[in-house]
Structures are given as structure tokens and as C-alpha cells.
Design an enzyme around this catalytic site. Structure first.
Site, PDB file in Angstrom:
ATOM      1  N   CYS A 118       0.796  -1.230   0.000  1.00 45.07           N
ATOM      2  CA  CYS A 118       0.000   0.000   0.000  1.00 45.07           C
ATOM      3  C   CYS A 118       0.833   1.287   0.000  1.00 45.07           C
ATOM      4  O   CYS A 118       0.627   2.154  -0.859  1.00 45.07           O
ATOM      5  CB  CYS A 118      -0.972   0.004   1.168  1.00 45.07           C
ATOM      6  N   ARG A 138       6.407 -11.350   5.630  1.00 46.54           N
ATOM      7  CA  ARG A 138       5.896 -11.104   6.976  1.00 46.54           C
ATOM      8  C   ARG A 138       6.433 -12.192   7.903  1.00 46.54           C
ATOM      9  O   ARG A 138       6.447 -13.374   7.529  1.00 46.54           O
ATOM     10  CB  ARG A 138       4.360 -11.118   7.004  1.00 46.54           C
ATOM     11  N   GLN A 147       1.219 -11.092  -3.450  1.00 50.29           N
ATOM     12  CA  GLN A 147      -0.189 -10.707  -3.453  1.00 50.29           C
ATOM     13  C   GLN A 147      -0.629 -10.307  -4.850  1.00 50.29           C
ATOM     14  O   GLN A 147       0.130  -9.696  -5.599  1.00 50.29           O
ATOM     15  CB  GLN A 147      -0.424  -9.527  -2.514  1.00 50.29           C
ATOM     16  N   ASP A 157      -2.241  -7.795  -5.693  1.00 50.57           N
ATOM     17  CA  ASP A 157      -2.642  -6.581  -4.997  1.00 50.57           C
ATOM     18  C   ASP A 157      -2.985  -5.478  -5.989  1.00 50.57           C
ATOM     19  O   ASP A 157      -2.398  -5.396  -7.074  1.00 50.57           O
ATOM     20  CB  ASP A 157      -1.483  -6.119  -4.108  1.00 50.57           C
ATOM     21  N   HIS A 212      -4.602  -1.122  -5.872  1.00 48.63           N
ATOM     22  CA  HIS A 212      -5.200  -0.006  -5.143  1.00 48.63           C
ATOM     23  C   HIS A 212      -5.847   0.933  -6.146  1.00 48.63           C
ATOM     24  O   HIS A 212      -5.247   1.269  -7.170  1.00 48.63           O
ATOM     25  CB  HIS A 212      -4.137   0.710  -4.312  1.00 48.63           C
ATOM     26  N   LYS A 242     -15.011  -2.494   5.108  1.00 52.45           N
ATOM     27  CA  LYS A 242     -14.424  -3.458   4.177  1.00 52.45           C
ATOM     28  C   LYS A 242     -15.401  -4.579   3.871  1.00 52.45           C
ATOM     29  O   LYS A 242     -16.344  -4.853   4.632  1.00 52.45           O
ATOM     30  CB  LYS A 242     -13.138  -4.045   4.748  1.00 52.45           C
ATOM     31  N   HIS A 246      -8.287  -0.558  -1.214  1.00 50.04           N
ATOM     32  CA  HIS A 246      -7.395  -1.718  -1.221  1.00 50.04           C
ATOM     33  C   HIS A 246      -8.219  -2.914  -1.700  1.00 50.04           C
ATOM     34  O   HIS A 246      -9.326  -3.149  -1.196  1.00 50.04           O
ATOM     35  CB  HIS A 246      -6.878  -2.036   0.180  1.00 50.04           C
TER      36      HIS A 246
END
Length: 650
Positions: A344, A373, A391, A393, A395, A475, A521
Site C-alpha cells: 500500500c 511477513r 499478493q 494486490d 489499489h 471493508k 485496497h
């Protein structure tokens, strides 16, 4: 005695004496209800039948027909009954805690000798005897000093420590199941005979540190499962057997997909077959995102702590980050960097390059972002939970008025991708504003309404989880169901009003003034590693042909057919099919068995008859039947079958 008014689910009201119990309320309605009642709900709170009701309230009486309440009580009571059975068999054992978990419960014990599988059988037998005694369950409220004195006298040091750790000086609730007693918030059943004696099973024993602290005493944790009836237990155990057959770690080895090793805990070593599957899925996702208007980017894996401090992740997520210290030549001290745990903040940096106008919005930035992580060693599990992952991912930077449409577009994309990947059922959960949050109530109202309106365009079957949103925005979570009924939470869509402010994201509005964009996100797979684990288990390794690492194996029956085998493989490869030749000097049945274990979707066998007729003998995974097909026809049909669904259907 003063009166209170209780309102029932049908809207009818009755007056009772203040302090009436739910059991007395059930008796006043019908003796049969009093006999079958197991608990109540009072103002939405799960309520023991013995607890007094002091004020006007909404009330509902529960029986075994109410699944959620019944299963909670059954599993909670089984935990107590198991602890009672253990202490009857081994009086010196010390008890600790025994919470309800998904499908069952566990209880932690302090015992010098390890529990054995034979011990679990003895405990189950004793538990059934306790159930048959139909002992009443009673409860009392004690003050702290009395409870501590009681447990000191009983030589139960763990209970003493639990009580001392409870903040304040509130009274404590004590429960008795027959003569056996435990500290517990409740609620519980009326008597042990309400437990289904044929619907539980003790599953395993594991080590567990007291209160999860590795510096404290190691205990033994016994896990159990329980259901309302024998049929549900049998179905669950059958599912576990099927899950064991589908274990992606076992199949990953058989199919030569990946491995993990101690020198790189939580990091995946992808083998050629596994990386082929990975790239096929990644290529599919890349095409779908490009078609949906996303622009792909790539951001650094190692980023200075300054950015993580500005974004707020350093304070909230530091313990899960891998730290990298770099000694720069021009710096007088080491710079502290971190491997990114999420993408992000880096995406905001890309957005911030150059002035943005409202005409640029929505701006959809996607990245197959490599993240790291720190997960505890005990929590890691094959591909399902790792330390290094990628990910899918993205945005979306947009205005408040664009949230609903972007959410609707995302749900449509997610639904289509899940269908392509073989998942036709998924559930949606909307998590709304928590008590501690950023942003005005007006913005939260707009964001929550936008997400809910978008969901309603797809389905009315969604769950609202009040107060469980992130501090920066509401979310949606998407939970898919696999072939054997297990649920997996993968997709997510989150509205964020916080990060654009912290990292200075702006756009020039139609009014010429600067405004903050909303940052959405979103992820569909969640992570490639975990989703591939789910796919392997969902299909039991028999991946759709477009995802299979080896789509076709062409096997010779006799060595004289080798030239034709190689010709067929070459033609298949020219058509874009992942094909291999097997010309080993082995019997064809041996080859078929080996490639079936490797989950190859199609095996083409070739002997001299096929050479002469320019045909192949085609056999599909899981079938015993073979068919003779002309080479030209098999090339055409397999080319169509092997096409990814987005290229074949969209």
C-alpha cells in the site's frame, strides 16, 4: 416484588417478577419448552437459563433446533465434561482453560506423563459415563477472595493465576457439572444428559505453553470435536479423511510442484512443474486485470523505515516485519530498512508522482507484489501460511462518489474470476465502523452505503459484521467454498480514508481546489501461494487442463514408435500445449500409473498400430476407458481444451 416486561420474538409481551430466570420463563410458556430449553438470548446476549433477568428485555428461548446456540453450548459443555473425566481418571492432573473453537474445543492440562492415544479412548469412555449420569449443571457468583481461597485449597494454581489476572474486582461465576467445578463465564446446558453422547470425538494431543508464553510451563492440549448428532460428526470425519487425501503438501510432492526446508522457513522453493502452474495463474490474472482497466506497476521490496513510520505500519506492524540494516557509504550510521509486508505505501508513492486531476480518477494500480511477513514457526502450514508470498494486490484511487461503482466493478470481476477457477459459491461479509476510527461520520455513512449498495447489486445474501471494519474504513471480505465444503477467506475490498492523508496523496478537483482521494485496497486471490494451495486441494491435484503443469504425456508402447511420439509432442508444443514424451523402456501400464499419480490430465499412448494409422490412443486422468483418435482431431480438441478460460470464454 417489582415487575419487568419481557418481549418475545413474535412481539408479544409478558410481565414477570424482577430476577426471573430464563428457565422460569420457559416453564411459564410450556412445561415441554422448559424441558427442551438449553439457553436464551436476552437483548441479543447468549444467556444461561439460571441467570436472573433484572430489567425489561427482549428474550428468546433456545432449544437444540437453534444451531448456533446449540453448538456453542454443546462444545463448551464437552470441554468441561472432558476436564472432569481427566481429573476422575488422573486426580493429580491440574486444569487450566478450555475454550470453544471451530467445530469443537480444546482443554489444556498439566500432567507429568504424556497423554497417549489409549488415554484418549479412556477419556471418551468416561465422558460417556458422565453424560449418562445426567448431572445437573449449577452456577453461583462468588467474590474474588472466596474463589482464590477455593482454588488454593484444591491445589489448582492455574485457576488462581487466572483470577488474579482478571482486572477489577468484579464477581466471578462458578459452574458445577455434578460435583465437578470450574471457573467459567457460561452459559451452559441444564444437565450433562443434554449432550449427544454419540456425536463427539477426541482428536489429538499437542503441546501448548501456559497463556501462550514460551517462558512458562508447557502443558498438554487435548482437542475434541462435537456436533448435534452422529450424522454430522460422521460427515465431518469423512471430510477430514478427504482433506487428508487432498493435502497440498502431499500432492505437491507427488506432482513435483514445490518444497520447503528449514534453511528458509516459510519460503517456497518452486520446482519447474509448480512454477509452470504459478505462471499460468499469473498470466491469467494479468490479462483479466488489464482488461478491467488496471495499470500494472512494480515497487521495491526493501524500503526505509521512514516510509513505514509515515504510513503508520512501523508502530502497528513492526513485530511482523523483516528488518534490513544497511551501512550507506555517505551515512554516519546504519539505515534501517524493512522488507515490505504489504504494498500500500509504495503504491501511494507511485500515485504521488506528478499532479493528478479528477479526470485521472479512478486510477487503478495493480502489482503482483512480493511481500514478507514474520509468522511464528508454529503457525506456518505449507503454502497456506508462509513468510514470503506474492499478493495479487491493487489499489484504486478515486473520489467518494466513485466508491460504489468501483466496488460493483470489483465484485463483478471477482465473481467471474472465481467461476473461471472453479468456485461457484462464495459468501460476503461487510464489516462496518469500529469505535476507534479516522474520518467523519458523514464519510463513513457514504462509504458503508456505497459498499452495501454494490453488494446488493450482486446478492442479498451477505452478512454485516458491526464494528469490525478497519480503523481507516469499512471493508468487504469474500469467503469461497471448496469442493468438500471448506471455507477460505481470500478476496477483500477496503475503503481507506487514512493513508492518503498520512502520505500526502491529492488530486485537483473540478473546482480547482486540492482534495484527498479515497484509496481502495483490493485483492481477489489474496496471495498466489495460498490460493494455489487451495486450488490443489479443491481439485485434489487434478487441476483443469489449462492450469496443469504437464498437460499431455505422449507415451510409447514399443520403442519403434519413438519417432512418431516425438513428432506428436512437437506438434502439440507448436499448438501451445505443455506436452512431454515418455519413451522409456517400461511397460505402458507402468507409465500410465506413474503419470496418473503425477495428475497428468491426458495420456496419449502410441504403438505400431497408431503409427500406421496416424492416430493416438487417448486416456484421461481418472478414467479407465481409452479411445483411438486421429492426430489432427486430437490436436484440434486439446488446443481448445487447454486454452485459459479468459481466452476461451471472454
Amino acid at each position: 416484588m417489582s415487575q419487568i416486561s419481557l418481549t418475545f420474538p413474535d412481539g408479544k409481551q409478558r410481565d414477570y417478577d424482577k430476577g426471573v430466570t430464563a428457565a422460569e420463563v420457559a416453564q411459564s410458556i410450556a412445561p415441554s419448552l422448559a424441558k427442551s430449553a438449553i439457553s436464551a438470548s436476552v437483548n441479543g446476549k447468549h444467556w444461561d437459563l439460571q441467570w436472573p433477568i433484572e430489567d425489561d428485555a427482549q428474550i428468546a428461548i433456545h432449544t437444540m433446533k437453534d444451531d448456533a446456540q446449540a453448538l456453542e453450548l454443546i462444545r463448551h459443555d464437552f470441554a468441561h465434561v472432558m476436564a472432569r473425566a481427566v481429573q476422575k481418571l488422573w486426580p493429580d492432573v491440574k486444569v487450566t482453560i478450555g475454550p470453544v473453537i471451530e467445530n469443537g474445543w480444546y482443554y489444556d492440562f498439566d500432567r507429568d506423563e504424556p497423554f497417549t492415544p489409549e488415554d484418549l479412548g479412556l477419556i471418551e469412555k468416561e465422558m460417556k459415563a458422565i453424560i449418562n449420569e445426567r448431572d445437573l449443571v449449577k452456577t453461583e457468583v462468588w467474590d474474588r477472595s472466596r474463589a482464590i481461597e477455593h482454588y488454593i485449597r484444591k491445589n489448582e494454581p492455574f485457576k488462581v493465576e487466572l483470577i488474579e489476572a482478571i482486572p477489577g474486582d468484579e464477581p466471578l461465576r462458578m459452574y458445577w457439572h455434578g460435583h465437578w467445578q470450574d471457573l467459567c463465564r457460561g452459559p451452559h446446558l441444564q444437565h450433562t444428559g443434554q449432550l449427544p453422547a454419540d456425536a463427539f470425538k477426541l482428536m489429538s494431543v499437542a503441546g501448548a505453553y501456559w497463556r501462550g508464553d514460551h517462558t512458562k510451563k508447557q502443558l498438554q492440549r487435548i482437542y475434541g470435536v462435537a456436533f448435534k448428532n452422529r450424522e454430522d460428526l460422521k460427515a465431518y470425519l469423512t471430510m477430514l479423511e478427504e482433506a487428508a487425501k487432498r493435502d497440498h503438501r502431499k500432492l505437491g510432492k507427488e506432482m513435483e510442484l514445490f518444497h520447503l526446508q528449514e534453511e528458509a522457513p516459510g519460503m517456497v522453493f518452486w520446482h519447474p512443474n509448480g512454477w509452470t502452474v504459478y505462471r499460468a495463474l499469473e498470466d491469467y490474472m494479468r490479462r483479466r486485470l488489464a482488461r478491467a482497466g488496471y495499470k500494472e506497476i512494480k515497487t521495491p521490496q526493501v524500503v526505509d523505515r521512514i516510509l513505514w513510520e509515515r504510513s503508520g505500519h512501523w508502530e502497528a506492524y513492526r513485530e511482523n516485519m523483516f528488518i534490513v540494516e544497511v551501512e550507506e557509504e555517505h551515512a554516519k550510521e546504519k539505515r534501517i530498512n524493512a522488507l515490505k509486508p504489504m504494498n500500500c505505501p509504495c503504491h501511494v508513492q507511485v500515485y504521488n508522482q506528478g499532479l493528478k486531476s479528477y479526470r485521472d480518477l479512478p486510477l487503478r494500480l495493480a502489482e503482483f507484489g512480493s511481500c514478507h511477513r514474520y509468522e511464528s514457526s508454529g503457525s506456518m502450514h505449507g503454502l497456506m501460511r508462509v513468510r514470503g508470498f506474492t499478493q495479487d494486490d491493487a489499489h484504486i484511487f478515486c473520489t467518494e462518489d466513485q466508491i460504489e461503482q468501483e466496488c460493483a466493478n470489483f465484485i463483478g470481476l471477482l465473481s467471474s474470476i472465481y467461476r473461471d477457477l472453479g468456485f461457484t459459491k462464495f459468501d460476503v461479509k461487510l464489516s462496518t465502523r469500529p469505535d476507534v476510527r479516522v474520518g467523519s461520520d458523514e464519510i463513513w455513512d457514504k462509504a458503508e452505503a456505497a459498499l452495501e449498495n454494490a453488494v446488493r447489486k450482486v446478492t442479498n445474501d451477505y452478512e454485516v459484521d458491526p464494528g469490525e471494519g478497519a480503523f481507516y474504513g469499512p471493508k468487504l471480505d469474500f469467503k469461497l467454498t471448496d469442493a468438500i465444503g471448506r471455507e477460505w477467506q481470500c478476496g477483500t475490498f477496503q475503503a481507506d480514508f487514512n493513508l492518503p492523508v498520512r502520505l500526502g496523496a491529492e488530486y485537483v478537483g473540478e473546482d480547482g481546489a486540492k482534495h484527498r482521494p479515497v484509496m481502495l485496497h483490493r485483492a481477489i486471490l489474496g496471495s498466489f501461494e495460498r490460493f494455489l494451495g487451495i486450488l490443489i486441494e479443491n481439485y485434489a491435484g487434478k487441476l483443469p487442463i489449462w492450469l496443469a503443469p504437464r498437460q499431455v504425456v505422449v507415451a510409447s508402447i514399443v520403442s519403434d514408435a519413438d519417432d512418431y511420439v516425438n513428432e506428436v509432442v512437437a506438434k502439440l508444443r507448436d499448438a501451445g500445449i505443455r506436452a512431454e514424451a515418455d519413451t522409456r523402456n517400461e511397460k505402458i501400464n507402468y507409465k500410465v500409473r506413474e503419470h496418473s499419480v503425477g495428475k497428468v490430465p491426458v495420456i496419449l499412448a502410441i504403438g505400431m498400430k497408431e503409427v500406421a494409422e496416424r492416430t493416438v490412443s487417448l486416456r484421461r486422468l481418472g478414467e479407465t476407458r481409452t479411445e483411438t483418435v486421429a492426430l489432427s482431431d486430437v490436436l484440434s480438441s486439446l488446443t481448445a481444451e487447454a486454452a485459459p478460460p479468459d481466452l476461451a470464454n471472454h
